[in-house]
Design an enzyme around this catalytic site. Sequence first.
Site, PDB file in Angstrom:
ATOM      1  N   TYR A  12       2.008  -5.477  -0.206  1.00 39.07           N
ATOM      2  CA  TYR A  12       2.609  -5.027  -1.250  1.00 39.07           C
ATOM      3  C   TYR A  12       3.382  -4.103  -0.660  1.00 39.07           C
ATOM      4  O   TYR A  12       4.070  -3.731  -1.612  1.00 39.07           O
ATOM      5  CB  TYR A  12       1.133  -4.609  -2.139  1.00 39.07           C
ATOM      6  CG  TYR A  12       1.442  -3.871  -3.288  1.00 39.07           C
ATOM      7  CD1 TYR A  12       1.510  -4.724  -4.642  1.00 39.07           C
ATOM      8  CD2 TYR A  12       1.080  -2.599  -2.976  1.00 39.07           C
ATOM      9  CE1 TYR A  12       2.020  -3.697  -5.607  1.00 39.07           C
ATOM     10  CE2 TYR A  12       0.450  -1.881  -4.624  1.00 39.07           C
ATOM     11  CZ  TYR A  12       1.525  -2.267  -5.232  1.00 39.07           C
ATOM     12  OH  TYR A  12       2.118  -1.536  -6.341  1.00 39.07           O
ATOM     13  N   LYS A  50       6.799  -2.821  -1.716  1.00 40.94           N
ATOM     14  CA  LYS A  50       6.848  -1.658  -1.974  1.00 40.94           C
ATOM     15  C   LYS A  50       7.963  -0.830  -1.285  1.00 40.94           C
ATOM     16  O   LYS A  50       8.429   0.212  -2.286  1.00 40.94           O
ATOM     17  CB  LYS A  50       5.413  -0.743  -3.001  1.00 40.94           C
ATOM     18  CG  LYS A  50       4.936  -1.061  -3.211  1.00 40.94           C
ATOM     19  CD  LYS A  50       5.784  -1.350  -4.805  1.00 40.94           C
ATOM     20  CE  LYS A  50       4.637  -2.312  -6.702  1.00 40.94           C
ATOM     21  NZ  LYS A  50       6.002  -1.898  -7.323  1.00 40.94           N
TER      22      LYS A  50
END
Length: 256
Positions: free
Chosen positions: A153, A157
């Site tokens: 993640y 991002k």
Amino acid sequence: MTAGRGTPVEGARVVVTGANRGIGLAFVQEALAQGATTVHAGVRDPDDVTPELAATGATVIRLEVTDPRDVAAAAETCADTTILVNNAGLFTGNRLVLADDPEAARREMEVNYFAPLHLTRAFAPVLAANGGGSIVNVLSVAAIAPTAFMGGYSPAKVAALYLGGIARAELEPLAITVTSLIVGSVDTRMAAHVQGRKEDPRDIAVAGLRAMSRGEWVCDTDPMAVDARARLARDPIRYERGLGKLLHATELRTKG
């Protein structure tokens, strides 16, 4: 941070991805509250809409953000759009190298990076044809430093953060602004495993739309995001080591 001309919410035509709940739902609610003319709420399955989203009166559209056909159809259907909110996200809870599911990082990259890229490509001509507009990318404190307990993640991002900067430069001649939101712990399903203080999604939407309307490049939307950036600036190694220790913690807790 650096700002220019943004897009007023009042009278805007807005598309929000991942709109069924959480921050996406809050953006729908807040855009309508601030006078947006139209809000198109993108969901994976229009037959499975939450009561909260249905109550807003927003126009629900099918938008699985990793499906090129859905993205193309949304850009065609929502041809009056002046604001795009790339909110849909995926956190699998997997590690990056020592992963239980080696494909989890790829899925996180598809949803958190490639989907906003494809949506930006699809909607940039739409916004330009409408005289310009704004794109808002909902990111995370995991975008500003390697966050070990957020596996694939965090890299996805940070890729999306760079996407915002590059898209901003490319689209400026088309009168399109791009605002990246650095978001801390928020009271959503994604943060259900985190204990302690969590922000109200509606507050994130308020801060995000304010930053977008001002044309801000990057906005730290809440106290946790502001504190994280400050601690990172003071001592980046110590901050990253602290994030690494959380990888082995039995309980994640925010300050509150």
